[in-house]
Design a protein around this motif. Sequence first.
Motif, PDB file in Angstrom:
ATOM      1  N   TYR A 460      45.768  32.751  54.394  1.00 40.77           N
ATOM      2  CA  TYR A 460      46.117  33.338  53.106  1.00 40.77           C
ATOM      3  C   TYR A 460      45.912  32.290  52.025  1.00 40.77           C
ATOM      4  CZ  TYR A 460      48.228  36.923  56.015  1.00 40.77           C
ATOM      5  OH  TYR A 460      48.435  37.908  56.938  1.00 40.77           O
ATOM      6  N   THR A 462      45.473  31.811  47.635  1.00 41.19           N
ATOM      7  CA  THR A 462      45.514  32.417  46.305  1.00 41.19           C
ATOM      8  C   THR A 462      44.183  32.196  45.611  1.00 41.19           C
ATOM      9  OG1 THR A 462      46.435  30.378  45.393  1.00 41.19           O
ATOM     10  CG2 THR A 462      48.004  32.072  46.109  1.00 41.19           C
ATOM     11  N   GLU A 463      43.826  33.141  44.782  1.00 41.94           N
ATOM     12  CA  GLU A 463      42.571  32.999  44.066  1.00 41.94           C
ATOM     13  C   GLU A 463      42.623  31.796  43.131  1.00 41.94           C
ATOM     14  OE1 GLU A 463      41.636  36.031  41.264  1.00 41.94           O
ATOM     15  OE2 GLU A 463      43.724  36.540  40.883  1.00 41.94           O
ATOM     16  N   TYR A 522      39.966  36.998  43.390  1.00 41.68           N
ATOM     17  CA  TYR A 522      40.555  38.178  44.010  1.00 41.68           C
ATOM     18  C   TYR A 522      39.905  39.460  43.493  1.00 41.68           C
ATOM     19  CZ  TYR A 522      44.051  41.758  45.073  1.00 41.68           C
ATOM     20  OH  TYR A 522      44.680  42.890  45.496  1.00 41.68           O
ATOM     21  N   GLU A 523      39.526  39.447  42.211  1.00 39.61           N
ATOM     22  CA  GLU A 523      38.950  40.644  41.630  1.00 39.61           C
ATOM     23  C   GLU A 523      37.552  40.935  42.166  1.00 39.61           C
ATOM     24  OE1 GLU A 523      42.362  39.626  39.902  1.00 39.61           O
ATOM     25  OE2 GLU A 523      40.615  38.323  39.657  1.00 39.61           O
ATOM     26  N   ARG A 526      38.520  40.408  48.109  1.00 40.17           N
ATOM     27  CA  ARG A 526      39.939  40.382  48.480  1.00 40.17           C
ATOM     28  C   ARG A 526      40.167  39.876  49.904  1.00 40.17           C
ATOM     29  NH1 ARG A 526      42.839  45.574  45.583  1.00 40.17           N
ATOM     30  NH2 ARG A 526      41.982  45.190  43.508  1.00 40.17           N
ATOM     31  N   SER A 527      39.235  40.025  50.791  1.00 40.16           N
ATOM     32  CA  SER A 527      39.372  39.534  52.166  1.00 40.16           C
ATOM     33  C   SER A 527      38.003  39.497  52.814  1.00 40.16           C
ATOM     34  CB  SER A 527      40.328  40.418  52.981  1.00 40.16           C
ATOM     35  OG  SER A 527      39.789  41.710  53.150  1.00 40.16           O
ATOM     36  N   ILE A 552      42.792  36.907  50.367  1.00 35.10           N
ATOM     37  CA  ILE A 552      42.919  36.269  49.055  1.00 35.10           C
ATOM     38  C   ILE A 552      44.014  37.005  48.288  1.00 35.10           C
ATOM     39  CG2 ILE A 552      41.724  35.651  46.932  1.00 35.10           C
ATOM     40  CD1 ILE A 552      39.094  35.897  48.599  1.00 35.10           C
ATOM     41  N   SER A 553      45.003  36.280  47.850  1.00 38.32           N
ATOM     42  CA  SER A 553      46.105  36.897  47.095  1.00 38.32           C
ATOM     43  C   SER A 553      45.853  36.750  45.600  1.00 38.32           C
ATOM     44  CB  SER A 553      47.439  36.251  47.489  1.00 38.32           C
ATOM     45  OG  SER A 553      47.411  34.863  47.264  1.00 38.32           O
ATOM     46  N   ASP A 554      46.366  37.708  44.892  1.00 39.45           N
ATOM     47  CA  ASP A 554      46.113  37.789  43.461  1.00 39.45           C
ATOM     48  C   ASP A 554      46.954  36.782  42.696  1.00 39.45           C
ATOM     49  OD1 ASP A 554      44.978  38.886  41.107  1.00 39.45           O
ATOM     50  OD2 ASP A 554      46.834  39.999  40.767  1.00 39.45           O
ATOM     51  N   ASP A 596      44.103  42.506  37.282  1.00 35.46           N
ATOM     52  CA  ASP A 596      44.890  42.026  38.410  1.00 35.46           C
ATOM     53  C   ASP A 596      45.459  43.207  39.169  1.00 35.46           C
ATOM     54  OD1 ASP A 596      44.464  39.310  37.836  1.00 35.46           O
ATOM     55  OD2 ASP A 596      46.004  39.377  36.264  1.00 35.46           O
TER      56      ASP A 596
END
Length: 821
Positions: A460, A462-463, A522-523, A526-527, A552-554, A596
Amino acid sequence: MGNTVYRGFYMNRYCVVFLFISLRFVYGDVSYTITEEMKRGSVVGNIAKDLGLGVAALSSRKARIDTDRNDKRYCDINLSTGDLIVTDRIDREGLCGKKATCVIKEELVLENPLELHRISIHVQDINDNAPQFSEDLISFEIRESADKGARFLLTEAHDADIGTNTVQRYNLQNNAHFTINVDSEGSGRKRSELVLVKELDREQERELKLLLTALDGGSPQRSGTAIIHVTVLDANDNAPVFSQAVYKASVPENAPLDTLIVTVSATDADAGPNGDIMYNFDHVSDEHVSLFSLDPKKGEIRVIGSIDYETETSIELRIRAKDGPGLTSYCTVIIDITDVNDNPPSVSLKSLSNAIPENVSPGTEVGIINVQDRDSENNGQVRCSIQQNAPFKLVPSIKNYYSLVTTGQLDRELVSDYNITISATDEGSPPLSSSKTVHLSVADINDNPPVFEEQSYSAYVTENNKPGSTLCSVTARDPDWRQNGTVIYSMLPGEVNGAPVSSYLSVNGDTGVIHAVRSFDYEQLRSFKVHVMARDNGSPPLSSNVSVSVFISDVNDNSPQILYPAPEGNSLMTELVPKAAHGGSLVSKVIAVDADSGQNAWLSYHIVKSTDPGLFTIGLHSGEIRTQRDISESDSMKQNLIVAVKDNGQPSLSATCSMYLLISDNLAEVPELKDISYDEKNSKLTSYLIIALVSVSTFFLTFIIIIVGVRFCRRRKPRLLFDGAVAIPSAYLPPNYADVDGTGTLRSTYNYDTYLTTGSRTSDFKFVTSYNDNTLPADQTLRKSPSDFAEVFDLSDESTEVGHFQFLYLTFVVDCDLTVV
């Protein structure tokens, strides 16, 4: 030196039961004949040639010379030539004594497969020992009355050699009174006697000294001498006589000291001093003298040393009885030594394969064990065994050799070392036993691929992460050893969004730590999933794969984007509010979206500044602008609202917009809004209308031309949705914005009908009731120009461009029957 080779198959007592084992071993006997005292390094023979073995096979098969019963090794094999060479002094007399034949028995052992060749080396005697008398001075007292022909037994000369190299004859110094007579006994001994040939006369000679010489038959001939001293006395007529010529006795080995073995007895018919008898050993070796004692008066033979059956099984002693004047007689004492179970079995490791590959098949020979017991008969019968908890067993092979073979599959990862205890027990009473521990190491084979600790991994991140940051680590274990167990990690080739995996992630080959190569958005993504391979360093290498899912977390990195009203500088948005609007009436709506997701996209709306703070309110999450109270005459016609849209991220991001409201029932009431004109360069729709007006007024085109112009205008003008003068082109929304109810994004619950009427040359634009009950009613005709609105709201010239003025209107200068729904 000569040698003779005998070859043939040999089967011991184990062959009946273990016939299938013995067939593995091919062996024969080889016999050589050499002379004793050969120099060290002398060649006995080429054993490789005699056995038909290649010289190269000697080293590869670990050829070596072993001895039977752990005797001293006198020969060895030269692995480079195949010659059997002398390595130690060979003394036939020391090895075999008076035995007629002397044979050294050794064994040639070869491995892979196990072969045992017996080597018999016959040692021939050379004349390297001279005859020796036990006494340098032989004394006799002979009476002068002795008759001619009287015989006096002489002390025997001893020669350690055998055959013709031992004593063959005796010579006596020339004299007038004595000669010598030599007889051969059945055992081959030369019995010499002094024979009187002329009477003695004490008055003429009181004593005589004669030289006695013993000669052997060797070449060169050797001799030994003794002096015979004869004292002339009066008559001693009788020599001692033993009761037995040969005495036989037996004694167990290790008999206690002072044990009586046998008593010899001799008598002398003479009386007085002439009949006194003294017993002595005659020509007894020093080794035997150290084992036995002889009482000179009683004739008792007792044990004074340690008797060992394994050294000698029978001992022969020569006893002499001598009376006072010197007459002697001899007897032989034969002592048979009986075996006692006093030697435990001896276990020796002759060969060992260390380390053993773990993939060897069951039945593979890994070692050769030799078991010896110096005792005889049942005392020397040995049983061998090993513990039951090891995958090995002992298989009897040749004579007293055992093969240590595997019985099952080995696995170094389960057991890497074995300590095998080999126990040997004889059949004596009581039985004796011994044991030997053999250490075996199992060599590693690359038979285990790396195994990941988890079936799959998730990371995991974060972006907007930094390139090179650590995402996670994968760990694989390989139970193999050293390089077979060394794990190297790598990314399997693949693509993510059309780009190579290597442009997204990298893995540390030694530690398995996965790093990000780029910053993620993230945009956009996402994974994604990649595969990591763990490979060992074995030969051939083994590997395994595992999937790694990256999520990827926002992050709240996008500010809200206001779709309506358009940001300042692009357009001028103006809303009409009827004077009769009641409290709670819907005036307009602010529409915004956030790229987001989750709570970062939860939008809230706030009025941060307004002309009349108590007049309008905005829905916190809907963005709907409503009146808080009824409109009054005292309220200013022009109302300006500044609305802030905030998301719910941490930290929160926001955007603002301005909303312009006119409180009026009809635009005609606003004096500033007159003479609407359009700038041709800013509005194609206005240009088309002007062109149509000019064309109709100037050229008076026919009715058909007018119809064509109207249709042309309909085709070119954009479709507008009107809600209190709110115009939102349907294709304006960004493609990646989601429509989430209640979060401030677009809603589709407000719909309006628009009608155009006929009957005059100017068609009126009429506001009608919306499908939402709270929508303000309007029935107004728009006839003001954009410049009029700019004057009302005090806008600068830069913001009054007609192309950006989004106040909705529609004007026709021709009469037509047209309805738009």
